[in-house]
Design a protein around this motif. Structure first.
Motif, PDB file in Angstrom:
ATOM      1  N   GLU A   1      -7.982 -15.383  -1.401  1.00 28.23           N
ATOM      2  CA  GLU A   1      -8.169 -13.974  -1.743  1.00 28.23           C
ATOM      3  C   GLU A   1      -7.039 -13.498  -2.647  1.00 28.23           C
ATOM      4  OE1 GLU A   1      -8.008 -12.003   2.011  1.00 28.23           O
ATOM      5  OE2 GLU A   1      -6.071 -12.869   2.530  1.00 28.23           O
ATOM      6  N   PRO A   2      -7.207 -12.346  -3.298  1.00 30.23           N
ATOM      7  CA  PRO A   2      -6.108 -11.766  -4.078  1.00 30.23           C
ATOM      8  C   PRO A   2      -5.121 -11.056  -3.158  1.00 30.23           C
ATOM      9  CG  PRO A   2      -8.057 -10.394  -4.266  1.00 30.23           C
ATOM     10  CD  PRO A   2      -8.476 -11.611  -3.494  1.00 30.23           C
ATOM     11  N   VAL A   3      -3.855 -11.078  -3.533  1.00 36.86           N
ATOM     12  CA  VAL A   3      -2.819 -10.388  -2.765  1.00 36.86           C
ATOM     13  C   VAL A   3      -1.949  -9.577  -3.715  1.00 36.86           C
ATOM     14  CG1 VAL A   3      -2.749 -12.118  -0.927  1.00 36.86           C
ATOM     15  CG2 VAL A   3      -1.212 -12.338  -2.896  1.00 36.86           C
ATOM     16  N   ALA A   4      -1.323  -8.548  -3.165  1.00 37.40           N
ATOM     17  CA  ALA A   4      -0.356  -7.749  -3.908  1.00 37.40           C
ATOM     18  C   ALA A   4       1.041  -8.135  -3.451  1.00 37.40           C
ATOM     19  CB  ALA A   4      -0.599  -6.265  -3.673  1.00 37.40           C
ATOM     20  N   ILE A   5       1.935  -8.344  -4.404  1.00 37.36           N
ATOM     21  CA  ILE A   5       3.323  -8.689  -4.103  1.00 37.36           C
ATOM     22  C   ILE A   5       4.199  -7.557  -4.622  1.00 37.36           C
ATOM     23  CG2 ILE A   5       5.159 -10.378  -4.416  1.00 37.36           C
ATOM     24  CD1 ILE A   5       2.928 -12.408  -5.125  1.00 37.36           C
ATOM     25  N   LYS A   6       4.978  -6.951  -3.729  1.00 41.15           N
ATOM     26  CA  LYS A   6       5.801  -5.806  -4.109  1.00 41.15           C
ATOM     27  C   LYS A   6       7.243  -6.015  -3.673  1.00 41.15           C
ATOM     28  CE  LYS A   6       1.946  -2.549  -3.920  1.00 41.15           C
ATOM     29  NZ  LYS A   6       1.432  -1.266  -3.375  1.00 41.15           N
ATOM     30  N   VAL A   7       8.151  -5.527  -4.502  1.00 40.04           N
ATOM     31  CA  VAL A   7       9.581  -5.606  -4.213  1.00 40.04           C
ATOM     32  C   VAL A   7      10.122  -4.189  -4.072  1.00 40.04           C
ATOM     33  CG1 VAL A   7      11.841  -6.310  -5.078  1.00 40.04           C
ATOM     34  CG2 VAL A   7       9.857  -7.808  -5.418  1.00 40.04           C
ATOM     35  N   TYR A   8      10.835  -3.940  -2.965  1.00 36.94           N
ATOM     36  CA  TYR A   8      11.404  -2.620  -2.681  1.00 36.94           C
ATOM     37  C   TYR A   8      12.920  -2.727  -2.550  1.00 36.94           C
ATOM     38  CZ  TYR A   8       6.616  -1.413  -1.275  1.00 36.94           C
ATOM     39  OH  TYR A   8       5.263  -1.206  -1.242  1.00 36.94           O
ATOM     40  N   ASP A   9      13.610  -1.639  -2.896  1.00 43.03           N
ATOM     41  CA  ASP A   9      15.037  -1.588  -2.599  1.00 43.03           C
ATOM     42  C   ASP A   9      15.214  -1.106  -1.160  1.00 43.03           C
ATOM     43  OD1 ASP A   9      14.754   1.185  -2.563  1.00 43.03           O
ATOM     44  OD2 ASP A   9      15.568   1.455  -4.576  1.00 43.03           O
ATOM     45  N   LEU A  10      16.452  -1.011  -0.697  1.00 45.03           N
ATOM     46  CA  LEU A  10      16.690  -0.664   0.705  1.00 45.03           C
ATOM     47  C   LEU A  10      16.349   0.785   1.024  1.00 45.03           C
ATOM     48  CD1 LEU A  10      19.950  -2.604   1.637  1.00 45.03           C
ATOM     49  CD2 LEU A  10      17.555  -3.231   1.965  1.00 45.03           C
ATOM     50  N   SER A  11      16.123   1.602  -0.006  1.00 46.96           N
ATOM     51  CA  SER A  11      15.699   2.991   0.208  1.00 46.96           C
ATOM     52  C   SER A  11      14.183   3.112   0.273  1.00 46.96           C
ATOM     53  CB  SER A  11      16.239   3.890  -0.910  1.00 46.96           C
ATOM     54  OG  SER A  11      17.654   3.889  -0.905  1.00 46.96           O
ATOM     55  N   GLY A  12      13.481   1.970   0.135  1.00 52.24           N
ATOM     56  CA  GLY A  12      12.028   1.980   0.194  1.00 52.24           C
ATOM     57  C   GLY A  12      11.352   2.308  -1.118  1.00 52.24           C
ATOM     58  N   ARG A  13      12.110   2.336  -2.216  1.00 57.84           N
ATOM     59  CA  ARG A  13      11.536   2.638  -3.530  1.00 57.84           C
ATOM     60  C   ARG A  13      10.982   1.366  -4.159  1.00 57.84           C
ATOM     61  NH1 ARG A  13      16.776   6.090  -4.680  1.00 57.84           N
ATOM     62  NH2 ARG A  13      17.575   3.965  -4.696  1.00 57.84           N
TER      63      ARG A  13
END
Length: 230
Positions: A171-183
């Motif tokens: 299946e397709p997946v989304a890959i996201k990177v966040y900083d420690l503030s959740g941005r």
């Protein structure tokens, strides 16, 4: 419930009344000529019916604990949520009840519990103020042979991040990177295969040195891990 009846013709016109009921009633009166043409439509609403609008429903399972999150619109129309659990996808039992807040407009909710079964299903049974119920879609969490975890091979990372994880389905997946503030700092999409997957992608040059979190989300389940950017 919907009922329709026709009165006898009066001066070459037919009077048709359609009664729509959902709790209180709305009345629609349609006046037609003998030829079937609509002469007049009268609408007399007694109430405004707003459907239960589920904006999102998602969750993740980590260390034998399932966490669900969901958001709704028209929160003031809701009474409560019953979280239902199943181990076969057919027979559901109540796992807990979340009472709706008094907030108007959109609202967010969450639920968490211990989940040690190899495969487990969750859905929401949502009640409005009149105690009419509607169901959400069903989320399913499965244990992989090595446990559902996200591993990072290039940690600390310089210009590229390499991830390893087990996928239940292709299946397709989304890959996201966040900083420690959740941005949100980065967002990528990839197609994965059932079983073990190894993915590599370049990091944005705008990422500063520090600690970040990476998340892989297939829409039903999220896997997350932290890494250091050098």
């Amino acid at each position: 419930m919907r009922m329709m009846f026709t009165l006898r013709p009066i001066q070459k016109r037919w009077l048709q009344t359609v009664l729509l009921q959902h709790g209180d009633a709305n009345m629609v009166v349609v006046v037609k000529s003998s030829a079937g043409c609509i002469d007049k439509i009268l609408f007399a609403p007694n109430m405004t019916i707003l459907p239960i609008t589920l904006i999102y429903f998602q969750g993740n399972r980590e260390n034998d604990r399932a966490t669900l999150q969901w958001g709704v619109a028209q929160n003031e129309m809701l009474s409560r949520f019953e979280v239902e659990r199943s181990t076969d996808g057919k027979n559901f039992i109540s796992a807990g009840v979340i009472v709706a807040t008094s907030k108007n407009g959109s609202e967010n909710y969450s639920f968490s519990e211990s989940a040690s079964a190899n495969i487990i299903y969750y859905r929401l049974k949502m009640y409005d103020k009149k105690l009419s119920a509607d169901y959400s879609r069903t989320l399913v969490f499965k244990n992989s042979p090595n446990g559902s975890s996200l591993k990072i091979f290039s940690n600390p990372a310089v210009d590229k991040l390499t991830l390893s994880f087990f996928a239940v389905n292709s299946e397709p997946v989304a890959i996201k990177v966040y900083d420690l503030s959740g941005r949100l700092q980065m967002s990528e999409r990839a197609n994965v295969s059932q079983g073990e997957n190894l993915l590599s992608f370049s990091l944005n040059t705008s990422l500063k040195t520090g600690l970040y979190a990476v998340e892989v989300n297939n829409g039903n389940e999220k896997l997350a891990a932290k890494f250091v950017k050098q």
